[in-house]
Design a protein around this motif. Structure first.
Motif, mmCIF file in Angstrom:
data_model
loop_
_atom_site.group_PDB
_atom_site.id
_atom_site.type_symbol
_atom_site.label_atom_id
_atom_site.label_comp_id
_atom_site.label_asym_id
_atom_site.label_seq_id
_atom_site.Cartn_x
_atom_site.Cartn_y
_atom_site.Cartn_z
ATOM 1 N N PHE A 1 0.808 -1.211 0.000
ATOM 2 C CA PHE A 1 0.000 0.000 0.000
ATOM 3 C C PHE A 1 0.847 1.270 0.000
ATOM 4 C CE2 PHE A 1 -2.536 -3.254 2.275
ATOM 5 C CZ PHE A 1 -3.502 -3.425 1.290
ATOM 6 N N VAL A 2 2.171 1.121 0.045
ATOM 7 C CA VAL A 2 3.082 2.262 0.043
ATOM 8 C C VAL A 2 3.359 2.659 -1.406
ATOM 9 C CG1 VAL A 2 5.404 3.053 0.647
ATOM 10 C CG2 VAL A 2 4.139 1.559 2.219
ATOM 11 N N ASN A 3 3.108 3.919 -1.731
ATOM 12 C CA ASN A 3 3.370 4.440 -3.061
ATOM 13 C C ASN A 3 4.874 4.369 -3.329
ATOM 14 O OD1 ASN A 3 3.866 6.070 -5.303
ATOM 15 N ND2 ASN A 3 2.243 7.500 -4.796
ATOM 16 N N PRO A 4 5.315 3.682 -4.398
ATOM 17 C CA PRO A 4 6.741 3.461 -4.634
ATOM 18 C C PRO A 4 7.472 4.591 -5.367
ATOM 19 C CG PRO A 4 5.463 2.276 -6.257
ATOM 20 C CD PRO A 4 4.475 2.901 -5.310
ATOM 21 N N ILE A 5 6.778 5.652 -5.761
ATOM 22 C CA ILE A 5 7.419 6.727 -6.518
ATOM 23 C C ILE A 5 8.537 7.364 -5.689
ATOM 24 C CG2 ILE A 5 7.072 9.008 -7.565
ATOM 25 C CD1 ILE A 5 4.282 8.046 -8.390
ATOM 26 N N ASP A 6 9.735 7.438 -6.283
ATOM 27 C CA ASP A 6 10.930 8.031 -5.677
ATOM 28 C C ASP A 6 11.449 7.300 -4.447
ATOM 29 O OD1 ASP A 6 11.321 10.000 -7.595
ATOM 30 O OD2 ASP A 6 9.991 11.418 -6.577
ATOM 31 N N ILE A 7 11.070 6.035 -4.294
ATOM 32 C CA ILE A 7 11.636 5.190 -3.242
ATOM 33 C C ILE A 7 12.263 3.976 -3.926
ATOM 34 C CG2 ILE A 7 11.163 3.760 -1.221
ATOM 35 C CD1 ILE A 7 8.911 5.665 -0.502
ATOM 36 N N ARG A 8 13.498 3.677 -3.574
ATOM 37 C CA ARG A 8 14.208 2.559 -4.209
ATOM 38 C C ARG A 8 13.414 1.256 -4.072
ATOM 39 N NH1 ARG A 8 20.266 4.278 -2.336
ATOM 40 N NH2 ARG A 8 19.507 6.330 -1.813
ATOM 41 N N LYS A 9 13.400 0.494 -5.147
ATOM 42 C CA LYS A 9 12.654 -0.767 -5.143
ATOM 43 C C LYS A 9 13.141 -1.728 -4.070
ATOM 44 C CE LYS A 9 12.536 -2.653 -9.179
ATOM 45 N NZ LYS A 9 12.382 -3.173 -10.535
ATOM 46 N N SER B 1 8.503 5.484 5.650
ATOM 47 C CA SER B 1 7.788 5.407 6.919
ATOM 48 C C SER B 1 6.523 6.261 6.888
ATOM 49 C CB SER B 1 8.689 5.862 8.072
ATOM 50 O OG SER B 1 7.960 5.980 9.269
ATOM 51 N N ARG B 2 6.644 7.497 6.417
ATOM 52 C CA ARG B 2 5.486 8.391 6.373
ATOM 53 C C ARG B 2 4.367 7.799 5.521
ATOM 54 N NH1 ARG B 2 2.731 11.679 3.498
ATOM 55 N NH2 ARG B 2 3.983 11.359 1.631
ATOM 56 N N ARG B 3 4.732 7.288 4.355
ATOM 57 C CA ARG B 3 3.713 6.691 3.470
ATOM 58 C C ARG B 3 3.113 5.433 4.089
ATOM 59 N NH1 ARG B 3 6.596 7.238 -2.490
ATOM 60 N NH2 ARG B 3 6.941 9.493 -2.364
ATOM 61 N N TYR B 4 3.956 4.618 4.709
ATOM 62 C CA TYR B 4 3.483 3.387 5.350
ATOM 63 C C TYR B 4 2.437 3.721 6.408
ATOM 64 C CZ TYR B 4 3.534 -0.847 8.221
ATOM 65 O OH TYR B 4 3.168 -1.958 8.938
#
Length: 131
Positions: free
Chosen positions: A58-66, A109-112
């Motif tokens: 459910f965490v948006n992956p944009i700009d976070i390393r895979k 963390s914030r998105r999670y």
């Protein structure tokens, strides 16, 4: 936020507020725990709270390393307030904020926690190094 189970220096201490021994991973987190021990708005708190990997989807992956989605993470502090609210605190130093990897971890963390119905209070606490 840190990798769960990684090699690091653990700092264990007796938490009167929690009625047990707690463990943190930095002197800055230990100092923040001292602050929580005397904070009348906090009923209790958890340290190094593991994130549920099932909820990573459910965490948006944009700009976070895979590869961050393949790691087990732990939030620095999960706070249970006297008024029934729940909060998250991620502990950093100013130096840590200059590194992209740390910014990505904080954003992860914030998105999670933003998709959690129970948590409405997510903050970064900036501590002085060695405070």
């Amino acid at each position: 936020m840190d990798k769960a189970g990684g090699k690091r220096r653990d700092i264990s201490f007796r938490s009167d507020k929690n009625g047990k021994v707690a463990c943190v991973h930095s002197r800055e987190a230990r100092e923040y725990a001292r602050i929580l021990e005397t904070d009348d708005t906090v009923e209790r708190y958890d340290t190094c709270h593991l994130l549920d990997r099932e909820r990573y989807q459910f965490v948006n992956p944009i700009d976070i390393r895979k590869d961050y989605f393949d790691v087990e993470w732990a939030t620095d502090f999960l706070l249970y307030f006297v008024d029934g609210n729940i909060g998250i605190r991620e502990i950093v130093t100013e130096t840590m904020l200059s590194k992209r990897a740390n910014i990505e971890k904080l954003e992860f963390s914030r998105r999670y926690w933003s998709v959690s119905e129970a948590v409405k209070d997510w903050k970064i606490v900036i501590m002085k190094k060695g405070e």
